[in-house]
Design a protein around this motif. Structure first.
Motif, PDB file in Angstrom:
ATOM      1  N   LEU A 142     -10.270   6.210   4.066  1.00  0.00           N
ATOM      2  CA  LEU A 142      -9.924   6.478   2.664  1.00  0.00           C
ATOM      3  C   LEU A 142      -8.492   7.006   2.604  1.00  0.00           C
ATOM      4  O   LEU A 142      -8.104   7.859   3.416  1.00  0.00           O
ATOM      5  CB  LEU A 142     -10.885   7.502   2.072  1.00  0.00           C
ATOM      6  N   SER A 143      -7.715   6.525   1.644  1.00  0.00           N
ATOM      7  CA  SER A 143      -6.295   6.871   1.626  1.00  0.00           C
ATOM      8  C   SER A 143      -5.817   7.182   0.213  1.00  0.00           C
ATOM      9  O   SER A 143      -6.488   6.899  -0.783  1.00  0.00           O
ATOM     10  CB  SER A 143      -5.465   5.723   2.211  1.00  0.00           C
ATOM     11  N   PHE A 144      -4.631   7.753   0.158  1.00  0.00           N
ATOM     12  CA  PHE A 144      -3.975   8.040  -1.117  1.00  0.00           C
ATOM     13  C   PHE A 144      -2.476   7.835  -0.935  1.00  0.00           C
ATOM     14  O   PHE A 144      -1.890   8.276   0.049  1.00  0.00           O
ATOM     15  CB  PHE A 144      -4.246   9.475  -1.566  1.00  0.00           C
ATOM     16  N   ARG A 145      -1.870   7.161  -1.902  1.00  0.00           N
ATOM     17  CA  ARG A 145      -0.425   6.941  -1.901  1.00  0.00           C
ATOM     18  C   ARG A 145       0.193   7.714  -3.043  1.00  0.00           C
ATOM     19  O   ARG A 145      -0.238   7.613  -4.188  1.00  0.00           O
ATOM     20  CB  ARG A 145      -0.103   5.454  -2.050  1.00  0.00           C
ATOM     21  N   LEU A 146       1.203   8.516  -2.742  1.00  0.00           N
ATOM     22  CA  LEU A 146       1.909   9.261  -3.768  1.00  0.00           C
ATOM     23  C   LEU A 146       2.853   8.301  -4.495  1.00  0.00           C
ATOM     24  O   LEU A 146       3.800   7.789  -3.896  1.00  0.00           O
ATOM     25  CB  LEU A 146       2.704  10.398  -3.135  1.00  0.00           C
ATOM     26  N   PRO A 147       2.577   7.997  -5.756  1.00  0.00           N
ATOM     27  CA  PRO A 147       3.404   7.012  -6.468  1.00  0.00           C
ATOM     28  C   PRO A 147       4.835   7.495  -6.659  1.00  0.00           C
ATOM     29  O   PRO A 147       5.064   8.670  -6.936  1.00  0.00           O
ATOM     30  CB  PRO A 147       2.681   6.831  -7.810  1.00  0.00           C
ATOM     31  N   GLY A 148       5.772   6.611  -6.498  1.00  0.00           N
ATOM     32  CA  GLY A 148       7.168   6.972  -6.668  1.00  0.00           C
ATOM     33  C   GLY A 148       7.657   6.672  -8.074  1.00  0.00           C
ATOM     34  O   GLY A 148       7.112   5.832  -8.784  1.00  0.00           O
ATOM     35  N   GLY A 149       8.686   7.396  -8.491  1.00  0.00           N
ATOM     36  CA  GLY A 149       9.310   7.130  -9.777  1.00  0.00           C
ATOM     37  C   GLY A 149       8.584   7.672 -10.982  1.00  0.00           C
ATOM     38  O   GLY A 149       8.962   7.372 -12.121  1.00  0.00           O
ATOM     39  N   GLU A 187      -4.045   9.381   4.950  1.00  0.00           N
ATOM     40  CA  GLU A 187      -5.270   8.622   5.212  1.00  0.00           C
ATOM     41  C   GLU A 187      -6.219   9.435   6.078  1.00  0.00           C
ATOM     42  O   GLU A 187      -5.789  10.134   7.006  1.00  0.00           O
ATOM     43  CB  GLU A 187      -4.930   7.310   5.933  1.00  0.00           C
ATOM     44  N   ASP A 188      -7.502   9.366   5.747  1.00  0.00           N
ATOM     45  CA  ASP A 188      -8.521  10.008   6.572  1.00  0.00           C
ATOM     46  C   ASP A 188      -8.842   9.103   7.755  1.00  0.00           C
ATOM     47  O   ASP A 188      -9.191   7.935   7.587  1.00  0.00           O
ATOM     48  CB  ASP A 188      -9.789  10.279   5.750  1.00  0.00           C
ATOM     49  N   ARG A 189      -8.721   9.633   8.950  1.00  0.00           N
ATOM     50  CA  ARG A 189      -8.877   8.818  10.153  1.00  0.00           C
ATOM     51  C   ARG A 189     -10.295   8.281  10.327  1.00  0.00           C
ATOM     52  O   ARG A 189     -10.494   7.189  10.865  1.00  0.00           O
ATOM     53  CB  ARG A 189      -8.494   9.636  11.384  1.00  0.00           C
ATOM     54  N   ASP A 190     -11.279   9.037   9.897  1.00  0.00           N
ATOM     55  CA  ASP A 190     -12.668   8.633  10.136  1.00  0.00           C
ATOM     56  C   ASP A 190     -13.153   7.576   9.153  1.00  0.00           C
ATOM     57  O   ASP A 190     -13.856   6.641   9.532  1.00  0.00           O
ATOM     58  CB  ASP A 190     -13.587   9.861  10.075  1.00  0.00           C
ATOM     59  N   GLU A 199       0.805  -1.200   0.000  1.00  0.00           N
ATOM     60  CA  GLU A 199       0.000   0.000   0.000  1.00  0.00           C
ATOM     61  C   GLU A 199       0.851   1.269   0.000  1.00  0.00           C
ATOM     62  O   GLU A 199       0.452   2.280  -0.526  1.00  0.00           O
ATOM     63  CB  GLU A 199      -0.937   0.019   1.224  1.00  0.00           C
ATOM     64  N   THR A 200       2.005   1.233   0.633  1.00  0.00           N
ATOM     65  CA  THR A 200       2.793   2.443   0.753  1.00  0.00           C
ATOM     66  C   THR A 200       4.196   2.227   0.225  1.00  0.00           C
ATOM     67  O   THR A 200       4.697   1.103   0.180  1.00  0.00           O
ATOM     68  CB  THR A 200       2.891   2.899   2.213  1.00  0.00           C
ATOM     69  N   LYS A 201       4.823   3.304  -0.158  1.00  0.00           N
ATOM     70  CA  LYS A 201       6.223   3.228  -0.561  1.00  0.00           C
ATOM     71  C   LYS A 201       7.090   3.436   0.667  1.00  0.00           C
ATOM     72  O   LYS A 201       6.607   3.885   1.708  1.00  0.00           O
ATOM     73  CB  LYS A 201       6.506   4.302  -1.603  1.00  0.00           C
ATOM     74  N   PRO A 202       8.376   3.136   0.596  1.00  0.00           N
ATOM     75  CA  PRO A 202       9.256   3.377   1.740  1.00  0.00           C
ATOM     76  C   PRO A 202       9.243   4.844   2.138  1.00  0.00           C
ATOM     77  O   PRO A 202       9.198   5.731   1.292  1.00  0.00           O
ATOM     78  CB  PRO A 202      10.625   2.945   1.223  1.00  0.00           C
ATOM     79  N   SER A 203       9.295   5.107   3.418  1.00  0.00           N
ATOM     80  CA  SER A 203       9.239   6.474   3.916  1.00  0.00           C
ATOM     81  C   SER A 203      10.465   7.257   3.482  1.00  0.00           C
ATOM     82  O   SER A 203      11.593   6.762   3.485  1.00  0.00           O
ATOM     83  CB  SER A 203       9.148   6.464   5.436  1.00  0.00           C
ATOM     84  N   ASN A 204      10.227   8.513   3.125  1.00  0.00           N
ATOM     85  CA  ASN A 204      11.342   9.397   2.790  1.00  0.00           C
ATOM     86  C   ASN A 204      12.188   9.727   4.011  1.00  0.00           C
ATOM     87  O   ASN A 204      13.295  10.259   3.891  1.00  0.00           O
ATOM     88  CB  ASN A 204      10.816  10.702   2.174  1.00  0.00           C
ATOM     89  N   LEU A 205      11.671   9.432   5.204  1.00  0.00           N
ATOM     90  CA  LEU A 205      12.427   9.710   6.416  1.00  0.00           C
ATOM     91  C   LEU A 205      13.735   8.938   6.469  1.00  0.00           C
ATOM     92  O   LEU A 205      14.687   9.350   7.112  1.00  0.00           O
ATOM     93  CB  LEU A 205      11.574   9.369   7.655  1.00  0.00           C
ATOM     94  N   ARG A 206      13.773   7.801   5.797  1.00  0.00           N
ATOM     95  CA  ARG A 206      14.987   6.986   5.846  1.00  0.00           C
ATOM     96  C   ARG A 206      16.163   7.681   5.175  1.00  0.00           C
ATOM     97  O   ARG A 206      17.323   7.347   5.405  1.00  0.00           O
ATOM     98  CB  ARG A 206      14.753   5.651   5.149  1.00  0.00           C
ATOM     99  N   ASP A 207      15.867   8.681   4.302  1.00  0.00           N
ATOM    100  CA  ASP A 207      16.926   9.377   3.591  1.00  0.00           C
ATOM    101  C   ASP A 207      17.266  10.724   4.221  1.00  0.00           C
ATOM    102  O   ASP A 207      18.113  11.446   3.703  1.00  0.00           O
ATOM    103  CB  ASP A 207      16.526   9.605   2.128  1.00  0.00           C
ATOM    104  N   ILE A 208      16.580  11.091   5.290  1.00  0.00           N
ATOM    105  CA  ILE A 208      16.819  12.398   5.892  1.00  0.00           C
ATOM    106  C   ILE A 208      17.988  12.287   6.861  1.00  0.00           C
ATOM    107  O   ILE A 208      17.890  11.597   7.878  1.00  0.00           O
ATOM    108  CB  ILE A 208      15.567  12.924   6.621  1.00  0.00           C
ATOM    109  N   PRO A 209      19.104  12.929   6.591  1.00  0.00           N
ATOM    110  CA  PRO A 209      20.324  12.694   7.364  1.00  0.00           C
ATOM    111  C   PRO A 209      20.276  13.173   8.801  1.00  0.00           C
ATOM    112  O   PRO A 209      20.969  12.623   9.641  1.00  0.00           O
ATOM    113  CB  PRO A 209      21.386  13.459   6.565  1.00  0.00           C
ATOM    114  N   TRP A 210      19.442  14.218   9.117  1.00  0.00           N
ATOM    115  CA  TRP A 210      19.512  14.717  10.483  1.00  0.00           C
ATOM    116  C   TRP A 210      18.727  13.852  11.482  1.00  0.00           C
ATOM    117  O   TRP A 210      18.698  14.132  12.662  1.00  0.00           O
ATOM    118  CB  TRP A 210      19.062  16.172  10.567  1.00  0.00           C
ATOM    119  N   ILE A 211      18.080  12.771  10.990  1.00  0.00           N
ATOM    120  CA  ILE A 211      17.468  11.844  11.926  1.00  0.00           C
ATOM    121  C   ILE A 211      18.550  11.169  12.787  1.00  0.00           C
ATOM    122  O   ILE A 211      18.338  10.851  13.943  1.00  0.00           O
ATOM    123  CB  ILE A 211      16.665  10.784  11.153  1.00  0.00           C
ATOM    124  N   THR A 212      19.734  10.947  12.224  1.00  0.00           N
ATOM    125  CA  THR A 212      20.873  10.384  12.956  1.00  0.00           C
ATOM    126  C   THR A 212      21.948  11.458  13.056  1.00  0.00           C
ATOM    127  O   THR A 212      23.055  11.293  12.553  1.00  0.00           O
ATOM    128  CB  THR A 212      21.411   9.138  12.247  1.00  0.00           C
TER     129      THR A 212
END
Length: 274
Positions: free
Chosen positions: A156-163, A150-153, A1-14
């Motif tokens: 309904l969801s939407f995934r931003l397609p990659g590539g 995703e709408d919590r109630d 349903e989802t692509k890998p999070s972009n957070l994994r590429d954000i350098p200031w997380i570590t």
């Protein structure tokens, strides 16, 4: 349903594992994601921000426009986003911001008692505004960082397609005529940090001359009919006013009409916005 999070590429997380300064880290992420993904279009009121974005949308195989105002909800945005084809590259999303801080005419308080004091109303305005900004902020965080919203109630969801090299245009609202475009952009990014982090600013200059296209020509025909008092009367079935079929107005006359009827803060620049 989802692509890998972009957070994994954000350098200031570590952060402790890197020697880079925070601003340099932000630049790395911005260069990687924003230049081909999110464009923040800003400028003075009437400089043609909407016109520029619409001209870009015409070059895309598919696009959708989402108004971000006091009636914005994640569910409404998701429903529109789901109409975009997931298999087409170079699609575009246009987020048209018209939401302004409290005090503007476009932020009505329908649910407030008219008898409350002005101080209480001011506090309520800011409370409602901050709540809505928080909702909008989390929506863009989920969409642009996680790639999934995703709408919590309803679920309904939407995934931003990659590539697929989709482009997202965000029109920065003109908040205050006394502020410079750069000041308005900074304030806007302060309200919605995700856009400030990932967005690539694109300024619309105010030196561009008037653009008299078919739509502006129609407006000028209306202004001319109004000036000649041909449309200032009660409507009757047998007296239709067909100003749209009037002869084409010369560019010189169009400019004079626009200069005469245009608000002063726009008159000094141009008219390209549709």
């Amino acid at each position: 349903e989802t692509k890998p999070s972009n957070l994994r590429d954000i350098p200031w997380i570590t952060l402790k594992e890197h020697k880079m300064e925070p601003e340099s880290m932000r630049k790395v992420q911005r260069d990687k994601l924003a230049q081909s993904l999110v464009q923040l279009v800003f400028g003075n009121a009437g400089d043609g921000k909407t016109h520029y974005i619409k001209s870009q949308l015409k070059q895309c195989p598919s696009s959708c426009t989402i108004s971000v105002n006091e009636a914005f909800t994640p569910l409404g945005a998701i429903k529109k986003l789901r109409h975009l084809p997931f298999d087409k590259p170079d699609s575009a999303i246009f987020f048209n911001f018209t939401l302004l801080p409290p005090g503007g005419k476009n932020f009505p308080l329908h649910n407030l008692n008219e008898n409350i004091s002005s101080e209480d109303k001011h506090t309520a305005e800011h409370t409602l505004y901050r709540r809505l900004i928080e909702v909008i902020g989390w929506f863009f965080f989920d969409l642009l960082i996680l790639g999934y919203v995703e709408d919590r109630d309803t679920g309904l969801s939407f995934r931003l397609p990659g590539g697929l090299d989709w482009v997202i245009y965000v029109e920065v609202p003109s908040r205050d005529l006394t502020m410079t475009p750069e000041e308005m952009l900074e304030q806007f990014c302060g309200d919605i940090p995700t856009l400030g982090l990932l967005g690539s600013p694109h300024k619309i200059p105010n030196e561009i001359p008037f653009l008299i296209d078919e739509e502006v020509q129609l407006v000028c025909k209306y202004l001319k009919a109004h000036k000649e008092k041909r449309i200032d009367r009660l409507y009757k079935v047998d007296q239709l006013v067909m100003f749209s079929s009037d002869p084409i107005i010369t560019e010189e006359e169009c400019l004079k009409l626009l200069d005469e009827f245009m608000p002063r803060h726009i008159r000094t620049r141009k008219i390209t916005q549709r």
